[in-house]
Structure formats: structure tokens, C-alpha cells
Design a protein around this motif. Structure first.
Motif, PDB file in Angstrom:
ATOM      1  N   ASP A  41      -6.132  -7.339  -1.456  1.00  0.00           N
ATOM      2  CA  ASP A  41      -6.082  -6.404  -2.597  1.00  0.00           C
ATOM      3  C   ASP A  41      -5.177  -6.968  -3.680  1.00  0.00           C
ATOM      4  OD1 ASP A  41      -7.552  -4.229  -1.424  1.00  0.00           O
ATOM      5  OD2 ASP A  41      -5.783  -3.697  -0.248  1.00  0.00           O
ATOM      6  N   ASP A  45      -6.211  -8.326  -7.413  1.00  0.00           N
ATOM      7  CA  ASP A  45      -5.604  -7.655  -8.559  1.00  0.00           C
ATOM      8  C   ASP A  45      -4.981  -8.670  -9.519  1.00  0.00           C
ATOM      9  OD1 ASP A  45      -4.848  -5.442 -10.009  1.00  0.00           O
ATOM     10  OD2 ASP A  45      -2.922  -5.274  -9.000  1.00  0.00           O
ATOM     11  N   GLU A  49      -6.128  -9.192 -13.471  1.00  0.00           N
ATOM     12  CA  GLU A  49      -5.136  -8.993 -14.537  1.00  0.00           C
ATOM     13  C   GLU A  49      -4.987 -10.277 -15.363  1.00  0.00           C
ATOM     14  OE1 GLU A  49      -1.548  -6.896 -13.537  1.00  0.00           O
ATOM     15  OE2 GLU A  49      -0.444  -7.829 -15.174  1.00  0.00           O
ATOM     16  N   SER A  63      -4.805  -0.748 -12.997  1.00  0.00           N
ATOM     17  CA  SER A  63      -5.435  -1.092 -11.722  1.00  0.00           C
ATOM     18  C   SER A  63      -5.177  -0.011 -10.694  1.00  0.00           C
ATOM     19  CB  SER A  63      -4.841  -2.411 -11.215  1.00  0.00           C
ATOM     20  OG  SER A  63      -5.175  -2.592  -9.860  1.00  0.00           O
ATOM     21  N   GLU A  65      -4.480  -0.565  -7.878  1.00  0.00           N
ATOM     22  CA  GLU A  65      -3.396  -1.077  -7.037  1.00  0.00           C
ATOM     23  C   GLU A  65      -2.021  -0.978  -7.691  1.00  0.00           C
ATOM     24  OE1 GLU A  65      -3.845  -1.739  -4.002  1.00  0.00           O
ATOM     25  OE2 GLU A  65      -6.028  -1.705  -4.027  1.00  0.00           O
ATOM     26  N   PRO A  84      -9.785  -3.464  -7.833  1.00  0.00           N
ATOM     27  CA  PRO A  84     -10.090  -4.887  -7.599  1.00  0.00           C
ATOM     28  C   PRO A  84     -10.969  -5.130  -6.383  1.00  0.00           C
ATOM     29  CG  PRO A  84      -7.706  -4.522  -7.761  1.00  0.00           C
ATOM     30  CD  PRO A  84      -8.353  -3.183  -7.811  1.00  0.00           C
TER      31      PRO A  84
END
Ligand code: FDP
Length: 279
Positions: A41, A45, A49, A63, A65, A84
Motif C-alpha cells: 500500500d 502510494d 504521489e 490518498s 492511505e 492506490p
């Protein structure tokens, strides 16, 4: 919008490589919803980004996350909310997972979504792009190019029933509706990954995916900005619908970026069935 699509394609290629490497270990971190994050994860992510941060047209990203919105360009036009790697806990059992992107203007609300994209990492990698007028399916080839396959359009009724959440906690009206569907001609199909489960319904042209409010989670589990709104946008554009049991999902108010909501996605006959059952 083309710049955003190219960044998503690039992220998809990189995330596919991360999945293939196969590190399914847990990290030491939890996301804001309290889920323990997998290293997968976090790595996915970081990739997304980094790729969005290169784009002048992007104003802010957020996000699933992360706890906060990240500012990118003050003069950018688009706001992007993304998950993501949805269903990442299924990677270690080799089931399909996916990435989800909601692209907004002005504000992160359902009414301001202007495009949505999701990617399915299954036996094949497929990308679905919705611009509010059409829903297009692309497939990645061995050269990592994305080829257009077809437009996706839903029928009025399907036969798939994909009921999420813990059955013991369902409210009576929900249990009755699901049981009645099985007494009709519906067949169970539920992998536990929102992306492949909804993709299945979309490609077969109809059916119902539900993640209701229930006694353990009255506001459901799935997050509005990252999961519910992008798929509602896809399903409505393809000729189906998305409801929270009362009205259109895309009209729900969002107070916090991590708000969840009960949600039902499907072809029109099934969505009307939900609205009748929840009256
Ligand atoms: P996961 O927790 O594995 O990331 O978004 C969350 C999600 O998966 C969806 O992909 C999936 O539809 C749902 O949760 C499954 O929840 P249940 O385990 O409660 O069925």
C-alpha cells in the motif's frame, strides 16, 4: 486530463512491478481508517504521489492511505482522490486488486467529480476511463501499452448479486432484499475486492454490488472520495446507477475526506429494487 491519464498509466506500470515482486508483509503503520498498511500500500502510494506531483494541472491530491490533502499547484485545475491499491490484503492469496482515482474540480464532493479511472490488476491489467460521457476499457499489452478495447454500456438488468459486509450484522430490510434476489434468478459472486467485483458486474452488463450500512458499521465501510464516488460516476455514465438506499450517491454530502457511506451499484432494475426495499 490527458496528462493525468498518462501519469496513471505510468503509475500502473510501476505498481504492477511492485505487485510482481510479491512483498505482502505488513508495515508498522496504520492508515487513518485504522487499517494496518501493507508495504505494498505504502509503495503504491509513493509511486502515485510522485507521478502526480509532476503535473501542473493538479491542484491537490488526497490518498486513502494518508490523513491529509497534499497541495501541489495553487493554479492547478484538478483535485484527485485515489486509493492506490484497493483490496491489497488479497494479493497474498493471488486474487485481483485495483487502483481507483476520482478526479474533481473546485472541491472534493460527489457533485464535483468530472472523471474517474480505475485499474484492475488481475490475470490482465485493465484500465477503465470515464469522462462523464462514456466509459472506455483499455488493456495493457506485453509492451506496457494501453490499447482501447471497447465502450462499456450496462443493460437494464443483470444476474450477478455481490453482497458485501458481515451478514450477521445486516439490517432486516437488507437481508430480505438479498434473499429475495437469490430466490429470483441471481447468482452469488463476491471476491472481497471492490474493484474486481464491480468490474465483473460492469463487463457482464448488470447485477448488484452492495456494501450496506449494518449494525457494526451504520455508515458502511467504503470511502466516498476514493471508492464510492468514482464508481458511482462510472456506473451512472455506463447507464446504470448508484444509490445509498435513499438517493443518488453522488448527491451525498462529504464532511470529511475519509467519510464512508452505504452504497449500492448496479443496473437500473437492481438499483430500483434497492430503493423499494429501503423505503
Ligand atoms: P479491503 O478492506 O480488502 O481493502 O475498500 C475496502 C475493501 O477491501 C473493498 O475492496 C472490498 O469490497 C471490501 O473492503 C471488503 O470488505 P469486507 O471484508 O467487509 O467484505
Amino acid at each position: 486530463m490527458n496528462e493525468i491519464l498518462e501519469a496513471i498509466k505510468q503509475s500502473t506500470i510501476e505498481i504492477k512491478n511492485i505487485i510482481i515482486k510479491g512483498d505482502t508483509d505488513k508495515s508498522e503503520q496504520q492508515n487513518s481508517t485504522g487499517d494496518t498498511q501493507l508495504k505494498l500500500d505504502i509503495a503504491s502510494d509513493v509511486v502515485i504521489e510522485r507521478n502526480f506531483k509532476k503535473l501542473n494541472c493538479v491542484k491537490q491530491i488526497v490518498s486513502e492511505e494518508q490523513d491529509h490533502i497534499v497541495d501541489i499547484n495553487e493554479n492547478g485545475k484538478y483535485l484527485i482522490a485515489y486509493d492506490p491499491l484497493d483490496g491489497s490484503s488479497l494479493v497474498d492469496v493471488n486474487l485481483s486488486v485495483g487502483s481507483i482515482y476520482g478526479i474533481y474540480e473546485n472541491d472534493f464532493t460527489g457533485e464535483n467529480i468530472v472523471a474517474s479511472v480505475y485499474v484492475v490488476f488481475g490475470p490482465r491489467v485493465e484500465m477503465i476511463v470515464c469522462d462523464g460521457n462514456s466509459v472506455k476499457l483499455y488493456r495493457m499489452n506485453s509492451l506496457k501499452e494501453f490499447n482501447y478495447i471497447q465502450d462499456l454500456v450496462m443493460q437494464e438488468k443483470g444476474t450477478i448479486n455481490s453482497p458485501g459486509s458481515t451478514q450477521q450484522c445486516w439490517y432486516d430490510e437488507h437481508r430480505t432484499m438479498i434473499n429475495n434476489m437469490f430466490s429470483d434468478d441471481y447468482q452469488l459472486s463476491y471476491s472481497g475486492g471492490m474493484v474486481p467485483d464491480l468490474h465483473h458486474i460492469l463487463l457482464r452488463g448488470g447485477g448488484l454490488f452492495s456494501y450496506p450500512g449494518a449494525s457494526d458499521k451504520p455508515k458502511g465501510k467504503l470511502r466516498q472520495l476514493f471508492e464510492v464516488f468514482p464508481f458511482a460516476h462510472v456506473f451512472e455514465t455506463a447507464g446504470g446507477g448508484a444509490t445509498d438506499g435513499k438517493g443518488r450517491v453522488l448527491e451525498i454530502e462529504t464532511k470529511h475526506i475519509h467519510d464512508t457511506s452505504p452504497c449500492f451499484f448496479g443496473s437500473n432494475l437492481e438499483i430500483n429494487r434497492v430503493i423499494e426495499a429501503y423505503k
